[in-house]
Write an enzyme that holds these catalytic residues in place. Structure first.
Site: not given
Length: 282
Positions: A28, A70, A75-76, A95, A142, A170, A265, A271
């Site tokens: 993404l 991704d 981290e996400d 994701r 998000r 973010h 990206v 991240c």
């Protein structure tokens, strides 16, 4: 309000994930820049090498998954504080399955796992700023209010405040911690507005270090027993003016780390790892 967490910035372990080839075309992104995959691999190798060799962390390296372009941006998928790991519900549908390998890795480290089972909730770890005293959660494309509420429930010892993210992906696309009580912030109007909201929400007075480039404000701070204050930050090649600002941090070991490809990206330095302080008795 809780005081400063004991051992803030002290980490023993990091979870990272290899870059899939699918990142180049399928990850993404908010822009249309071409990713040099070989260069991205080299950058990531250096990043992991810094954590492992230079800083002495035990690094758990998860394999890439081509079906999850991704997945390098670990981290996400989780927010870890103390011995608790909150497995998130990433805001992008593509994701969501990234959390599976992350959950297993954190389980293997004997962390207490909390899962987000509410399907109306979304939360990306990139929207979560832990200051050592409290959490700020960005409400972005998000991450939603329900996600922030579940985070507050998982980490009851700390106050949780929400901050609207009006531009950028973010909250941590334009800020991060630079030390106990020090927020590094980008100079754009949306970044400065977000900082103002954080300052108004908090009982604590944070110092700030402003850098000209928003994405350069995303740094990794550690306080390691053998090294003292450590800051991984952007390189002078990427952001010369911002890199100069970090030189003001005379007490820090400054480590410039290149992120030229992953930034295409929307990936920033924080991240690419989930940092954990695993006490011997956990």
């Amino acid at each position: 309000m809780a005081g400063l967490m004991t051992g803030f910035g002290n980490f023993t372990h990091a979870v990272v994930r290899a870059i899939p080839s699918s990142l180049a075309k399928e990850a993404l992104r908010t822009n249309k820049l071409d990713v040099d995959l070989a260069k991205a691999h080299r950058e990531h190798e250096v990043y992991v090498g810094v954590l492992k060799e230079k800083l002495g962390l035990k690094v758990i390296e998860l394999p890439a998954d081509e079906s999850l372009p991704d997945c390098v941006f670990v981290e996400d998928a989780a927010v870890v504080c103390g011995d608790t790991a909150l497995i998130t519900r990433p805001g992008a549908e593509s994701r969501i399955k990234e959390t599976v390998a992350m959950k297993q890795a954190l389980k293997d480290l004997d962390l207490k796992i909390v899962e987000m089972t509410d399907e109306t909730a979304t939360l990306d770890g990139g929207d979560v700023l832990f200051t050592g005293r409290e959490f700020f959660v960005g409400l972005s494309k998000r991450t939603n209010q329900r996600g922030a509420e579940i985070l507050a429930d998982a980490f009851k010892d700390y106050a949780v405040s929400t901050v609207p993210v009006l531009e950028g992906l973010h909250l941590k696309s334009f800020c991060s911690m630079g030390g106990p009580g020090l927020i590094i912030i980008g100079s754009s109007e949306p970044a400065q507005k977000a900082l103002k909201i954080m300052q108004q929400m908090s009982d604590h007075r944070y110092d700030k270090l402003t850098v000209p480039d928003d994405i350069a404000a995303n740094c990794i701070y550690m306080n390691l027993p053998s090294k003292g204050h450590v800051l991984l930050h952007c390189t002078p090649e990427e952001f010369p003016e911002s890199a100069k600002v970090f030189e003001k941090l005379k007490d820090h070991m400054l480590i410039p780390v290149s992120n030229m490809e992953k930034v295409k990206v929307d990936g920033a330095l924080t991240c690419c790892s989930v940092l954990i302080n695993k006490k011997a008795n956990i």
